[in-house]
Design an enzyme around this catalytic site. Structure first.
Site, PDB file in Angstrom:
ATOM      1  N   GLY A  11      35.645  76.770 -35.603  1.00 29.75           N
ATOM      2  CA  GLY A  11      35.208  75.380 -36.185  1.00 29.75           C
ATOM      3  C   GLY A  11      34.439  75.559 -37.535  1.00 29.75           C
ATOM      4  O   GLY A  11      33.841  76.710 -37.581  1.00 29.75           O
ATOM      5  N   GLY A 111      32.829  82.770 -36.470  1.00 27.36           N
ATOM      6  CA  GLY A 111      31.923  82.804 -35.222  1.00 27.36           C
ATOM      7  C   GLY A 111      32.234  84.083 -34.293  1.00 27.36           C
ATOM      8  O   GLY A 111      32.939  84.944 -34.716  1.00 27.36           O
ATOM      9  N   ASN A 112      31.918  83.856 -32.928  1.00 31.76           N
ATOM     10  CA  ASN A 112      32.229  84.948 -32.087  1.00 31.76           C
ATOM     11  C   ASN A 112      33.544  85.312 -31.902  1.00 31.76           C
ATOM     12  O   ASN A 112      34.079  86.679 -31.788  1.00 31.76           O
ATOM     13  CB  ASN A 112      31.734  84.326 -30.765  1.00 31.76           C
ATOM     14  N   GLY A 113      34.503  84.553 -31.689  1.00 29.20           N
ATOM     15  CA  GLY A 113      35.821  84.552 -31.327  1.00 29.20           C
ATOM     16  C   GLY A 113      36.598  85.174 -32.636  1.00 29.20           C
ATOM     17  O   GLY A 113      37.263  86.146 -32.488  1.00 29.20           O
ATOM     18  N   ILE A 135      27.167  76.832 -36.323  1.00 27.74           N
ATOM     19  CA  ILE A 135      26.087  76.011 -36.089  1.00 27.74           C
ATOM     20  C   ILE A 135      25.569  76.696 -34.751  1.00 27.74           C
ATOM     21  O   ILE A 135      24.049  76.025 -34.460  1.00 27.74           O
ATOM     22  CB  ILE A 135      26.408  74.578 -35.948  1.00 27.74           C
ATOM     23  N   ASP A 136      26.327  77.261 -34.077  1.00 25.13           N
ATOM     24  CA  ASP A 136      25.563  77.687 -32.832  1.00 25.13           C
ATOM     25  C   ASP A 136      24.337  78.928 -32.761  1.00 25.13           C
ATOM     26  O   ASP A 136      23.665  78.955 -31.814  1.00 25.13           O
ATOM     27  CB  ASP A 136      26.692  78.162 -31.595  1.00 25.13           C
ATOM     28  N   MET A 178      25.020  70.169 -29.723  1.00 18.13           N
ATOM     29  CA  MET A 178      26.156  70.952 -29.751  1.00 18.13           C
ATOM     30  C   MET A 178      25.717  72.420 -29.580  1.00 18.13           C
ATOM     31  O   MET A 178      24.261  72.411 -29.569  1.00 18.13           O
ATOM     32  CB  MET A 178      27.074  71.032 -30.916  1.00 18.13           C
TER      33      MET A 178
HETATM   34  O1  F6P Z   1      31.026  76.627 -32.294  1.00 18.87           O
HETATM   35  C1  F6P Z   1      30.845  75.622 -32.784  1.00 18.87           C
HETATM   36  C2  F6P Z   1      31.033  74.058 -31.963  1.00 18.87           C
HETATM   37  O2  F6P Z   1      30.845  73.221 -32.853  1.00 18.87           O
HETATM   38  C3  F6P Z   1      30.395  74.317 -30.767  1.00 18.87           C
HETATM   39  O3  F6P Z   1      29.200  73.950 -30.893  1.00 18.87           O
HETATM   40  C4  F6P Z   1      31.037  73.255 -29.969  1.00 18.87           C
HETATM   41  O4  F6P Z   1      31.074  73.495 -28.638  1.00 18.87           O
HETATM   42  C5  F6P Z   1      32.370  73.650 -30.545  1.00 18.87           C
HETATM   43  O5  F6P Z   1      32.472  74.101 -31.870  1.00 18.87           O
HETATM   44  C6  F6P Z   1      33.513  72.273 -30.489  1.00 18.87           C
HETATM   45  O6  F6P Z   1      34.720  72.709 -30.853  1.00 18.87           O
HETATM   46  P1  F6P Z   1      36.001  71.935 -31.488  1.00 18.87           P
HETATM   47  O7  F6P Z   1      35.322  71.590 -32.980  1.00 18.87           O
HETATM   48  O8  F6P Z   1      36.890  72.685 -31.408  1.00 18.87           O
HETATM   49  O9  F6P Z   1      35.838  70.755 -30.589  1.00 18.87           O
END
Ligand code: F6P
Length: 359
Positions: A11, A111-113, A135-136, A178
């Site tokens: 993301g 991020g993590n993944g 952002i997490d 989020m």
């Molecule tokens: O990891 C960032 C994030 O915005 C999280 O806060 C949220 O759960 C997720 O990505 C949403 O993912 P997507 O953009 O794939 O809907």
């Protein structure tokens, strides 16, 4: 000639461009012969060989620009070892494209993944530097991730705006924040905006206690209550379940409600009779320009990454430790999640001023 690859994965968030600018400026100021390759749309570009040669001018004027100039996509780590629809071995394809371009290293923002795949590529022998974006703020090994601070500002602003409406109408309002499985963003924005109830995934909530907190405010003459609820918040009944059972409970809930906040709103109305409204700012929290702090942080992270490249220090994440920037070996952080400690000082201080965490 130094050849550096760049990719942004997962993301998006604010300050991806600011960070890449920091890396590229740090390199071009100190290295004479250099080529920068930007892989398009994250790991997808590395797998399928979609890249473009970038010049200094691509990184000019992007300090304040949100999103990412090279695109991003989600490529789940768990599928990296699974061949694609045409039988392509993704890991081998990534290695081949890296070697085809004779890269000296690959800088991966994510991020993590993303970090897990970065570590996989490091284990496969590629020179990798990971820069912590999200952002997490849930990446283990760094005090902060870039994007977090800007998202806190946006979520705080959303709750501020709800405040004026809530007070005019005397309603209960839920703002869903989020943060995926962690509550950093909700905790920070909830506190900054004066939310009355803050619900985090790390502190499973008791609906009765949430209702009691609303009643307490009401009985003390306050006409409205604001709840900052993390998208990953869970009721305490679920917390007792095995992982599989919890997933089932969540799936069942999602058949009826768009998210946990709507279920909570329903439960509050059922138990108390209060009118409850839900606001979900969603991806707005990832959008727009990075704030001043994120520009500051990401510029330093980028510049530090450039120094690591020059010194050939690879297999690392560039992390924030207080106001310092440091490096952390990828194997020490990949696959770990940084969560809010329910006994964190911030939580305790918030409780001391009457904020309910529903526990
Ligand atoms: O990891 C960032 C994030 O915005 C999280 O806060 C949220 O759960 C997720 O990505 C949403 O993912 P997507 O953009 O794939 O809907």
């Amino acid at each position: 000639m130094l050849r550096v690859g760049l990719l942004t994965s997962g993301g998006d968030c604010q300050a991806l461009n600011a960070t890449m600018r920091g890396v590229v400026k740090g390199l071009t100021n100190n290295v004479k012969d250099i080529e920068i390759y930007g892989f398009e749309d994250g790991y997808k570009g590395l797998i399928y060989g979609n890249y473009r040669l970038l010049t200094s001018s691509d990184f000019s004027g992007i300090l304040t620009r949100g999103g990412t100039i090279i695109g991003s996509s989600r490529q789940p780590f768990k599928l990296m070892r699974v061949p694609d629809a045409n039988g392509l071995d993704k890991v081998e394809a990534m290695k081949q494209n890296y070697h085809k371009l004779r890269l000296d290293c690959l800088v991966i923002l994510g991020g993590n993944g993303t970090q897990k795949t970065a570590n996989l590529l490091h284990e496969e022998g590629l020179n990798i530097i990971h820069l912590p974006k999200t952002i997490d703020n849930d990446i283990y090994g760094t005090d902060l991730t870039f994007g977090f601070h800007s998202a806190v500002d946006i979520a705080t602003n959303c709750i501020d705006c709800i405040h004026t409406t809530a007070s005019s109408h005397g309603r209960v309002f839920i703002v869903e924040v989020m943060g995926h499985k962690v509550g950093w963003l909700t905790l920070r924005a909830g506190l900054a905006s004066g939310a009355d109830v803050i619900l985090l995934p790390e502190i499973p909530y008791d609906t009765e206690k949430v209702c009691a907190a609303i009643d307490k405010r009401h009985n003390s003459g306050k006409k409205f209550t604001i709840l900052a609820v993390a998208e990953g918040a869970i009721p305490k009944e679920w917390a007792k379940l095995e992982k599989k059972e919890m997933k089932k409970a969540m799936a069942k809930m999602l058949e009826k409600y768009p998210s946990i906040s709507y279920k909570l709103a329903h439960d509050i109305t059922e138990k108390t009779g209060y009118e409850v409204r839900v606001t979900v700012p969603g991806h707005v929290q990832r959008g727009g320009s990075p704030d001043a702090f994120d520009r500051y942080l990401s510029t330093k992270i980028g510049a530090y990454a450039a120094q690591c490249i020059i010194k050939q220090q690879y297999g690392i994440m560039v992390a924030a430790a207080g106001d310092e920037i440091k490096k952390v070996p990828l194997e020490d952080c990949a696959g770990k999640l940084k969560m809010v400690d329910p006994h964190d000082q911030t939580v305790e201080l918030a409780k001391s001023i009457g904020i309910s965490f529903g526990d």
